[in-house]
Motif scaffolding. Structure first.
Motif, PDB file in Angstrom:
ATOM      1  N   GLU A 192       3.700   1.447  -1.344  1.00  0.00           N
ATOM      2  CA  GLU A 192       4.279   1.634  -2.522  1.00  0.00           C
ATOM      3  C   GLU A 192       3.549   2.130  -3.714  1.00  0.00           C
ATOM      4  O   GLU A 192       3.707   3.033  -4.232  1.00  0.00           O
ATOM      5  CB  GLU A 192       4.664   0.286  -3.001  1.00  0.00           C
ATOM      6  N   ARG A 193       2.208   1.821  -3.460  1.00  0.00           N
ATOM      7  CA  ARG A 193       1.116   2.483  -4.119  1.00  0.00           C
ATOM      8  C   ARG A 193       1.051   3.920  -3.941  1.00  0.00           C
ATOM      9  O   ARG A 193       0.788   4.966  -4.867  1.00  0.00           O
ATOM     10  CB  ARG A 193      -0.344   1.774  -3.939  1.00  0.00           C
ATOM     11  N   MET A 194       1.163   4.399  -2.705  1.00  0.00           N
ATOM     12  CA  MET A 194       1.104   6.064  -2.509  1.00  0.00           C
ATOM     13  C   MET A 194       2.141   6.468  -2.846  1.00  0.00           C
ATOM     14  O   MET A 194       1.892   7.704  -3.555  1.00  0.00           O
ATOM     15  CB  MET A 194       0.948   5.941  -0.847  1.00  0.00           C
ATOM     16  N   THR A 251      -3.978   9.349 -10.968  1.00  0.00           N
ATOM     17  CA  THR A 251      -3.972   8.716  -9.503  1.00  0.00           C
ATOM     18  C   THR A 251      -5.018   7.647  -9.052  1.00  0.00           C
ATOM     19  O   THR A 251      -6.281   8.290  -9.692  1.00  0.00           O
ATOM     20  CB  THR A 251      -3.911   9.762  -8.641  1.00  0.00           C
ATOM     21  N   ALA A 252      -5.031   6.579  -8.720  1.00  0.00           N
ATOM     22  CA  ALA A 252      -5.946   5.856  -8.186  1.00  0.00           C
ATOM     23  C   ALA A 252      -7.088   6.690  -7.244  1.00  0.00           C
ATOM     24  O   ALA A 252      -6.416   7.352  -6.510  1.00  0.00           O
ATOM     25  CB  ALA A 252      -5.456   4.498  -7.421  1.00  0.00           C
ATOM     26  N   LEU A 255      -6.614   7.074  -3.647  1.00  0.00           N
ATOM     27  CA  LEU A 255      -5.552   7.796  -3.081  1.00  0.00           C
ATOM     28  C   LEU A 255      -5.665   9.115  -3.293  1.00  0.00           C
ATOM     29  O   LEU A 255      -4.603  10.107  -2.979  1.00  0.00           O
ATOM     30  CB  LEU A 255      -4.191   7.332  -3.739  1.00  0.00           C
ATOM     31  N   GLU A 291       0.756  -1.236  -0.096  1.00  0.00           N
ATOM     32  CA  GLU A 291      -0.004   0.142   0.057  1.00  0.00           C
ATOM     33  C   GLU A 291       0.954   1.346   0.146  1.00  0.00           C
ATOM     34  O   GLU A 291       0.621   2.445  -0.636  1.00  0.00           O
ATOM     35  CB  GLU A 291      -0.984   0.006   1.251  1.00  0.00           C
ATOM     36  N   LEU A 313      -4.493  12.032  -0.818  1.00  0.00           N
ATOM     37  CA  LEU A 313      -2.891  12.288  -0.649  1.00  0.00           C
ATOM     38  C   LEU A 313      -2.620  13.707  -1.423  1.00  0.00           C
ATOM     39  O   LEU A 313      -1.551  14.462  -1.096  1.00  0.00           O
ATOM     40  CB  LEU A 313      -2.243  10.972  -1.413  1.00  0.00           C
ATOM     41  N   MET A 314      -3.146  14.084  -2.526  1.00  0.00           N
ATOM     42  CA  MET A 314      -3.134  14.994  -3.170  1.00  0.00           C
ATOM     43  C   MET A 314      -3.359  16.208  -2.572  1.00  0.00           C
ATOM     44  O   MET A 314      -3.230  17.347  -3.260  1.00  0.00           O
ATOM     45  CB  MET A 314      -3.645  14.804  -4.717  1.00  0.00           C
ATOM     46  N   ARG A 353       3.816  12.941   3.782  1.00  0.00           N
ATOM     47  CA  ARG A 353       2.771  12.979   3.269  1.00  0.00           C
ATOM     48  C   ARG A 353       1.879  11.566   3.422  1.00  0.00           C
ATOM     49  O   ARG A 353       0.870  11.278   2.917  1.00  0.00           O
ATOM     50  CB  ARG A 353       2.444  13.283   1.751  1.00  0.00           C
ATOM     51  N   LEU A 354       2.791  10.596   3.991  1.00  0.00           N
ATOM     52  CA  LEU A 354       2.384   9.305   4.051  1.00  0.00           C
ATOM     53  C   LEU A 354       1.970   9.124   5.729  1.00  0.00           C
ATOM     54  O   LEU A 354       2.259   9.963   6.395  1.00  0.00           O
ATOM     55  CB  LEU A 354       3.761   8.479   3.606  1.00  0.00           C
ATOM     56  N   ARG A 377      -2.624  -0.470  -8.987  1.00  0.00           N
ATOM     57  CA  ARG A 377      -1.344   0.252  -8.639  1.00  0.00           C
ATOM     58  C   ARG A 377      -2.138   1.659  -8.238  1.00  0.00           C
ATOM     59  O   ARG A 377      -2.873   1.933  -8.144  1.00  0.00           O
ATOM     60  CB  ARG A 377      -0.528   0.665  -9.735  1.00  0.00           C
ATOM     61  N   GLY A 378      -0.949   2.464  -7.813  1.00  0.00           N
ATOM     62  CA  GLY A 378      -1.016   3.815  -7.280  1.00  0.00           C
ATOM     63  C   GLY A 378      -1.670   4.684  -8.300  1.00  0.00           C
ATOM     64  O   GLY A 378      -2.341   5.670  -8.102  1.00  0.00           O
ATOM     65  N   VAL A 379      -1.195   4.304  -9.846  1.00  0.00           N
ATOM     66  CA  VAL A 379      -1.758   5.072 -10.587  1.00  0.00           C
ATOM     67  C   VAL A 379      -2.176   4.154 -11.681  1.00  0.00           C
ATOM     68  O   VAL A 379      -1.874   2.906 -11.734  1.00  0.00           O
ATOM     69  CB  VAL A 379      -0.122   5.712 -11.350  1.00  0.00           C
ATOM     70  N   ALA A 426       1.821   7.067  -6.779  1.00  0.00           N
ATOM     71  CA  ALA A 426       0.745   8.156  -7.063  1.00  0.00           C
ATOM     72  C   ALA A 426       1.381   9.373  -6.676  1.00  0.00           C
ATOM     73  O   ALA A 426       1.257  10.387  -7.495  1.00  0.00           O
ATOM     74  CB  ALA A 426      -0.555   7.846  -5.887  1.00  0.00           C
ATOM     75  N   LEU A 427       2.010   9.653  -5.410  1.00  0.00           N
ATOM     76  CA  LEU A 427       2.687  10.924  -5.302  1.00  0.00           C
ATOM     77  C   LEU A 427       3.670  11.516  -6.188  1.00  0.00           C
ATOM     78  O   LEU A 427       3.645  12.288  -6.836  1.00  0.00           O
ATOM     79  CB  LEU A 427       3.311  10.927  -3.848  1.00  0.00           C
TER      80      LEU A 427
END
Lengths: 267, 214, 214
Positions: free
Chosen positions: B8-10, C66-67, C70, B6, C73-74, B30-31, C51-53, B13-14
């Motif tokens: 890693e996904r974050m 972005t998923a 998530l 999870e 997070l942005m 941010r995590l 995935r995260g993206v 995405a970031l």
């Protein structure tokens, strides 16, 4: 040649080294004497630390000579280097004196230092090439073309100092004190002018004429209509008193009418 | 608790969403607490290795970027390259490999005076910055490179400058080489630098003016 | 011939670097002839699933996104404090020194109409409050500063607001101000003010509307 690619004016030197030809003299291509020396040194095709400084000096002096023959105007740096190399060459060639001049290192040490300096510049030239051949951002590699803007939620914190607050207040009050009520001076229709004008109009005022018709018409630049009316009215009262004019008003707030007093009535 | 997958996904995405490279610290902030950023970055780097998009570390920060061998496809995205003269590029290299370095030292290495505009241009495009002052008479301003320089050339840090280690070993990066060609002294201290103080900027520009007059 | 894996890498890079979503046709145009875009897109979609993206298709155009889970997070709460605009600072200063003060009085001191946003902002950040109503025709609302205002500027109370003498010492007052320049002392209480009653708040907003129309 695009963008970051340096113009490799060492190509000429490399070519000369390969073909064995003398270096083509092109002063414009060089940054300075050290760059010329480096290009010349590379024609010797040995490690820069082991080049023959004697040969290099001769090559350089030949370069300067050729440049002068071609009527290139060489910068002073080049000539200083030439005379220094000529001196170094003579010291390298002459039999060693008993002792070196004071504060001067042996000629071999000076020659070695020059070779080292060329090696150093060469290293930087290689560094430029190594950097330029990397995958550069925006040219060979690319970032996200459409980054998702991070939504910024601003905090309610405020940055402001007391000094700022005081400055703002004083600035405000200063402007306030600078603001004074200054009404534009009203241009008035002079009574003398009104009297003069009314007198000249008398012959035409044979029948009852309203005051507002007698008073001059206002113009944008002149006195306001109110002043024209008021002065004309005052002048008319004076003329009535003198006996040149008659005035009448049928009722309060009604129009005032004027007419010239008949001549025979006065006589 | 957030599992490694999870996290890693974050991070993925970031980094995908970010317009600029992000440092491990910025990611961490941010995590969720306790997230293992280092592990996530290593995992992502391996996952994207050899793909069309790869994870790179530049200037100690992380970014996704397209694979170098596919650059030719990105014709529309290609920026108009900045035209740096050979003198500017060489000056940039001297500064990058020798920093902190003074203007006089750059000139000494290149054997020629810096022409007007060379250093200004490098400062203006943000590849070079004023770092501090040398603790020598006259306290000359020293120059160094910026993160933008590292980002442009895709370098994780100054240690990754191509060939720098070999040059250093060979003594080629020593600066104690006066203009009169004496044998260099390989011992070089780097600590003889003062940080810039406020207002130094103006003084620097005065320097420039006097330079130009000379 | 370009293999399917290679086409997938290319599409990945192109979609990553593109400034906007790309259609299959646009991708095809930028790829080597014969490349199977549809297969590459399907492959990428599967590869990024979960995935995260993720690879999304919106209106026949493809983009990385972005998923959805998530998205939070942005959003970044930026710590950076705001600066007050000049108008806000001046209005705040006038309210601080002249309180209790009506909107019309603030405008009379500043010589300009108070924009709606300025007072709103000061009320919103909690530096200014409605104090009461002036005992004059129309019973206008009076404004004053809050405890948060005092706290922010490090003042123990309104009596600590620097007076004219302090301003002079600080070099804020100069000769072009009249000699009889005085600064009001806001710590003295004024009696010509009624406390606000419940419901005054709403009326205040009506005030605002009519103000704007005038």
């Amino acid at each position: 040649m695009s963008g970051f690619q340096p113009v490799l004016d060492f190509e000429a030197a490399d070519e000369a080294a390969e073909t064995g030809d003398a270096l083509v003299v092109d002063v414009d291509g060089y940054e300075g004497p050290l760059h010329v020396l480096l290009a010349l040194a590379r024609t010797q095709k040995v490690d820069l630390l082991r080049i023959s400084i004697l040969k290099l000096a001769e090559q350089y002096l030949g370069f300067v000579h050729a440049a002068r023959r071609e009527r290139f105007s060489l910068a002073a740096d080049y000539l200083v280097m030439a005379s220094w190399l000529a001196y170094l060459k003579s010291r390298l060639l002459l039999p060693k004196p008993e002792k070196d001049a004071k504060d001067e290192p042996p000629a071999e040490v000076m020659a070695a230092a020059l070779a080292f300096r060329l090696k150093k510049l060469d290293a930087m030239r290689n560094a430029v090439e190594a950097l330029q051949s990397r995958a550069r951002f925006g040219l060979e590699v690319f970032g996200r073309g459409d980054p998702e803007a991070v939504t910024v939620v601003p905090s309610n914190q405020v940055r402001s100092t007391l000094h700022e607050l005081l400055q703002a207040y004083v600035g405000e009050r200063r402007r306030e004190s600078g603001r004074r009520y200054q009404p534009a001076p009203v241009e008035a229709y002079a009574l003398d002018d009104a009297r003069e004008r009314l007198r000249s109009l008398l012959p035409e005022l044979e029948s009852w004429t309203p005051l507002r018709g007698v008073a001059p018409q206002g113009r944008p630049s002149g006195p306001p209509r109110a002043s024209l009316l008021a002065s004309t009215f005052s002048a008319s009262l004076e003329l009535v008193k003198e006996g040149g004019l008659e005035a009448r008003q049928l009722d309060a707030f009604e129009d005032v009418y004027l007419r010239a007093r008949r001549q025979r009535a006065t006589t | 608790m957030t599992g490694p997958g999870e996290v890693e996904r974050m991070v993925e995405a970031l980094l995908f969403a970010a317009a600029e490279p992000l440092s491990a610290q910025e990611l961490q902030r941010r995590l969720p607490e306790g997230a293992d950023v280092g592990r996530a970055l290593a995992g992502l780097r391996a996952r994207y290795a050899g793909r069309g998009v790869e994870l790179e570390c530049v200037a100690d920060r992380w970014r996704f970027q397209t694979a170098a061998d596919l650059g030719y496809l990105m014709i529309e995205e290609r920026e108009e390259p900045r035209r740096l003269s050979r003198a500017a590029l060489e000056t940039l290299a001297v500064i990058a490999y020798h920093q902190p370095v003074t203007r006089a030292e750059v000139e000494s290495v290149r054997g020629v005076q810096l022409s007007r505009g060379t250093l200004d241009l490098l400062l203006e495009i943000g590849f070079v910055r004023m770092r501090g002052r040398r603790r020598t008479p006259g306290r000359p301003v020293t120059y160094g490179t910026t993160d933008a320089f590292l980002e442009h050339y895709g370098l994780a840090g100054l240690a990754d400058l191509p060939g720098a280690a070999d040059m250093r070993t060979a003594g080629l990066l020593d600066l104690d080489l006066p203009a009169d060609f004496t044998v260099p002294d390989p011992s070089r201290t780097e600590a003889d630098e003062d940080p810039l103080e406020p207002g130094d900027d103006a003084e620097f520009h005065r320097d420039f003016l006097t330079d130009d007059q000379s």
